[in-house]
Design an enzyme around this catalytic site. Structure first.
Site, short mmCIF file in Angstrom:
data_model
loop_
_atom_site.label_atom_id
_atom_site.label_comp_id
_atom_site.label_asym_id
_atom_site.label_seq_id
_atom_site.Cartn_x
_atom_site.Cartn_y
_atom_site.Cartn_z
N ARG A 68 0.87 -0.95 0.17
CA ARG A 68 0.02 -0.26 0.11
C ARG A 68 0.40 1.19 0.12
NH1 ARG A 68 -3.71 2.06 4.68
NH2 ARG A 68 -5.68 3.16 3.82
N HIS A 72 0.19 4.59 -2.36
CA HIS A 72 0.40 5.99 -1.30
C HIS A 72 1.72 6.73 -1.89
CE1 HIS A 72 -2.77 5.83 2.00
NE2 HIS A 72 -2.97 5.08 1.02
N ASP A 73 2.58 6.17 -2.14
CA ASP A 73 3.03 7.25 -2.79
C ASP A 73 3.42 8.17 -3.61
OD1 ASP A 73 6.52 8.60 -2.42
OD2 ASP A 73 6.83 6.91 -3.26
N VAL A 76 0.27 10.74 -4.58
CA VAL A 76 0.56 12.16 -3.95
C VAL A 76 2.07 12.60 -4.54
CG1 VAL A 76 0.91 13.43 -1.66
CG2 VAL A 76 -0.24 10.88 -1.64
N ASP A 80 7.80 9.26 -5.71
CA ASP A 80 9.01 10.09 -5.51
C ASP A 80 9.42 10.10 -4.00
OD1 ASP A 80 7.48 11.60 -3.76
OD2 ASP A 80 8.35 13.17 -4.94
N SER A 82 7.81 10.55 -1.28
CA SER A 82 8.14 11.85 -1.05
C SER A 82 7.10 11.14 1.11
CB SER A 82 6.97 12.93 -0.94
OG SER A 82 6.10 12.40 -1.94
N ASN A 101 -3.46 8.47 5.98
CA ASN A 101 -1.82 7.57 6.21
C ASN A 101 -2.36 6.56 7.31
OD1 ASN A 101 -2.94 8.20 8.82
ND2 ASN A 101 -0.99 9.70 9.59
N PRO A 169 -8.40 8.66 -3.16
CA PRO A 169 -9.80 8.39 -3.26
C PRO A 169 -10.05 8.05 -1.98
CG PRO A 169 -8.71 6.83 -4.17
CD PRO A 169 -7.69 8.20 -3.90
N HIS A 199 -6.37 -5.66 -2.80
CA HIS A 199 -7.47 -5.88 -1.97
C HIS A 199 -7.16 -7.23 -0.80
CE1 HIS A 199 -8.86 -1.52 -1.09
NE2 HIS A 199 -7.61 -1.36 -1.13
N THR A 200 -6.54 -7.81 -1.76
CA THR A 200 -6.53 -9.62 -1.34
C THR A 200 -5.75 -10.00 -0.81
OG1 THR A 200 -6.03 -11.64 -1.90
CG2 THR A 200 -5.18 -9.46 -3.41
C1 HEM Z 1 -8.78 3.10 -5.42
C2 HEM Z 1 -8.71 3.18 -3.66
C3 HEM Z 1 -8.18 2.61 -2.42
C4 HEM Z 1 -9.20 2.40 -1.90
C5 HEM Z 1 -10.15 3.53 -1.25
C6 HEM Z 1 -8.36 1.97 -0.56
C7 HEM Z 1 -8.75 2.63 0.69
C8 HEM Z 1 -7.78 1.45 1.46
C9 HEM Z 1 -8.27 1.38 3.22
C10 HEM Z 1 -8.95 2.34 3.40
C11 HEM Z 1 -7.57 -0.44 3.55
C12 HEM Z 1 -7.62 0.24 5.26
C13 HEM Z 1 -6.84 0.80 5.86
C14 HEM Z 1 -6.84 0.52 6.84
O1 HEM Z 1 -8.23 0.92 7.68
O2 HEM Z 1 -5.59 -0.31 7.93
C15 HEM Z 1 -6.84 -0.40 2.86
C16 HEM Z 1 -5.94 -0.65 2.22
C17 HEM Z 1 -5.28 -2.02 2.10
N1 HEM Z 1 -4.80 -1.57 -0.03
FE1 HEM Z 1 -5.81 -0.19 -0.64
N2 HEM Z 1 -7.29 1.13 -1.61
C18 HEM Z 1 -7.28 1.70 -2.62
C19 HEM Z 1 -6.69 1.45 -3.51
C20 HEM Z 1 -5.29 0.74 -3.64
C21 HEM Z 1 -4.54 0.12 -4.59
C22 HEM Z 1 -4.39 1.38 -5.84
C23 HEM Z 1 -2.68 -0.25 -3.86
C24 HEM Z 1 -1.95 -0.82 -4.12
C25 HEM Z 1 -1.39 -0.93 -5.52
C26 HEM Z 1 -3.83 -0.95 -2.63
C27 HEM Z 1 -3.21 -1.63 -1.15
C28 HEM Z 1 -3.83 -1.66 -0.20
C29 HEM Z 1 -2.99 -2.68 0.51
C30 HEM Z 1 -2.30 -3.77 0.41
C31 HEM Z 1 -4.13 -3.10 1.09
C32 HEM Z 1 -3.60 -3.88 3.44
C33 HEM Z 1 -2.88 -2.98 3.97
C34 HEM Z 1 -2.59 -3.12 5.14
O3 HEM Z 1 -2.38 -4.44 5.80
O4 HEM Z 1 -1.96 -2.97 6.32
N3 HEM Z 1 -5.35 -0.05 -2.09
N4 HEM Z 1 -6.76 0.20 1.21
C1 LIG Z 2 -2.37 9.69 10.56
O1 LIG Z 2 -2.49 10.99 10.62
C2 LIG Z 2 -3.45 10.96 11.91
C3 LIG Z 2 -4.29 12.46 11.88
O2 LIG Z 2 -3.60 13.56 11.19
C4 LIG Z 2 -2.38 11.60 13.05
O3 LIG Z 2 -3.02 12.00 14.48
C5 LIG Z 2 -1.78 10.29 13.35
O4 LIG Z 2 -0.08 10.45 14.34
C6 LIG Z 2 -1.01 9.73 12.01
N1 LIG Z 2 -0.47 8.54 12.14
C7 LIG Z 2 1.32 8.32 11.74
C8 LIG Z 2 1.53 7.11 12.27
O5 LIG Z 2 1.81 9.04 11.15
#
Ligand code: HEM
Ligand SMILES: *[C@@H]1O[C@H](CO)[C@@H](O)[C@H](O)[C@H]1NC(C)=O
Ligand SMILES: *[C@@H]1O[C@H](CO)[C@@H](O)[C@H](O)[C@H]1NC(C)=O
Ligand SMILES: *[C@@H]1O[C@H](CO)[C@@H](O)[C@H](O)[C@H]1NC(C)=O
Ligand SMILES: *[C@@H]1O[C@H](CO)[C@@H](O)[C@H](O)[C@H]1NC(C)=O
Length: 339
Positions: A68, A72-73, A76, A80, A82, A101, A169, A199-200
């Site tokens: 993930r 995110h990198d 935004v 790079d 960041s 984050n 998003p 998300h698998t």
């Molecule tokens: C299209 C929009 C996307 C949305 C709205 C989205 C949203 C999210 C959210 C809300 C989580 C859960 C975070 C948490 O609560 O811990 C998550 C987890 C994750 N996302 Fe996405 N995601 C998106 C696209 C992607 C993409 C493009 C990738 C990778 C190329 C990705 C990879 C992952 C992975 C691997 C996790 C699991 C993270 C973990 O195990 O801590 N996501 N995503």
């Molecule tokens: C993630 O962002 C929240 C809200 O800005 C902040 O309170 C939190 O410390 C951040 N978590 C990490 C791991 O940097």
């Protein structure tokens, strides 16, 4: 005078050759390529892979957040590095501090990979490239596909928390918001449905989807599109306002990179509104259904061929977003700080 049509072209052969050469050279200078470090640090990719093998043996749950992190990198300020920068006295809040984050973990792993690489080849490998290589390796080590990672990214010097909110998003997004967010990064509907297949693997905090359980669309009710049994299960795991509990995103195989995410969507068991949203566009919906329809072929082959091939292609595309190359940016010595 030979009458070869070729010489009647407005451009002579040498000029044409020069043009072609020039295009190729500038493409190399400006873009990423496979094996960018072949000469300067031939062992780089092996070092990264071995370190990831070691890390995931000890801490398998880091595969999700590390994959993930590359997403995110890239979304935004481009890929790079960041996302890795720490706030300093003059920087203001950085991407790490941004709301999306939540749950991004594994920064220490990236620092560890970087220090191994610095020992082997000081000042050569960018943190942005490390993120791209790590993402590929965690997928591969989770039994997912292999693809050749293009390298040659350089590291940026700026990071801002505010930009995470405008570029990533949220999980409440509907399909048009997702398509727009991806289009802004040069990614299309196919990339969206393919990359969301990420998300698998991994887990989610209850807070990322609890609106669907308790207050969908501010109605005070649950999301009617969620499978009723699954809804009950999720409610029993996630009480209202729970911000701590983790839920497997692909229950049963959340550590295996496979195509079962698409099955969950069809069964109305996808976790986020943004996953469910893939059913609301013809192209993404067709893709989801096709991944489920080929289950027999997948079982026979042992892996989902179409999804695996597409995944590498879309990851390379995502890894190209607004990259810094050539003499832009820098090669950070420490990923958490600009030089
Ligand atoms: C299209 C929009 C996307 C949305 C709205 C989205 C949203 C999210 C959210 C809300 C989580 C859960 C975070 C948490 O609560 O811990 C998550 C987890 C994750 N996302 Fe996405 N995601 C998106 C696209 C992607 C993409 C493009 C990738 C990778 C190329 C990705 C990879 C992952 C992975 C691997 C996790 C699991 C993270 C973990 O195990 O801590 N996501 N995503
Ligand atoms: C993630 O962002 C929240 C809200 O800005 C902040 O309170 C939190 O410390 C951040 N978590 C990490 C791991 O940097
Ligand atoms: C960066 O900041 C985090 C807290 O946000 C801290 O845990 C970490 O040690 C810092 N990294 C470095 C290399 O100082
Ligand atoms: C998605 O949400 C936006 C903002 O709320 C809205 O304008 C748009 O019509 C919605 N699109 C769909 C397909 O529901
Ligand atoms: C959410 O609520 C708004 C306003 O009440 C409504 O127009 C919209 O259709 C609802 N969206 C969904 C997905 O139910």
């Amino acid at each position: 005078m030979p009458s070869h049509g070729f010489f009647r072209l407005p451009l002579s052969l040498p000029v044409l050759l020069l043009l072609v050469l020039h295009l190729k050279l500038s493409a190399d200078a400006l873009g990423l390529k496979i094996g960018f470090y072949d000469e300067t640090c031939p062992q780089a990719e092996v070092i990264v892979f071995k370190e990831m093998e070691r890390v995931l043996n000890v801490a398998p749950s880091l595969a999700g957040p590390l994959l993930r992190m590359h997403f995110h990198d890239c979304f935004v300020r481009g890929c790079d590095g960041s996302i890795l920068l720490n706030a300093t006295r003059s920087s203001g809040p950085v991407e790490k501090d941004g709301l999306p984050n939540l749950s991004l973990r594994g920064y220490g792993v990236i620092d560890g990979v970087k220090s191994k690489l610095e020992k082997a080849c000081p000042g050569i490998i960018s943190c942005a490239d490390i993120l791209a290589l790590v993402a590929r390796d965690v997928v591969l080590l989770s039994k997912g596909p292999f693809w050749r990672v293009l390298t040659g990214r350089r590291d940026g010097r700026q990071s801002s928390a505010q930009e995470t909110l405008t570029n990533l998003p949220p999980p409440t997004s509907n399909i048009s918001q997702l398509l727009n967010a991806f289009a802004k990064k040069g990614l299309d509907a196919k990339d969206l449905v393919v990359l969301l297949g990420s998300h698998t693997i991994g887990t989610s905090h209850c807070s990322s989807f609890s609106d669907r359980l308790y207050n969908f669309n501010k109605t005070g009710k649950s999301d009617p599109s969620l499978d009723k049994n699954y809804l009950q299960k999720l409610k029993s795991k996630c009480r209202p306002n729970d911000v701590k509990t983790l839920v497997e995103m692909d229950p049963g195989s959340f550590r295996t990179f496979d195509s079962s995410y698409y099955k969950l969507i069809v069964k109305r068991r996808a976790l986020f509104n943004s996953d469910e949203a893939l059913l609301h566009d013809e192209e993404t919906k067709d893709y989801v259904h096709r991944q489920v329809a080929v289950a027999v072929a997948v079982a026979a082959r042992g892996f989902p061929a179409e999804f695996f091939k597409d995944y590498g292609v879309s990851m390379v595309k995502m890894g190209n977003i607004e990259v810094l190359t050539g003499s832009e940016g820098e090669i950070r010595k420490k990923c958490a700080f600009v030089n």
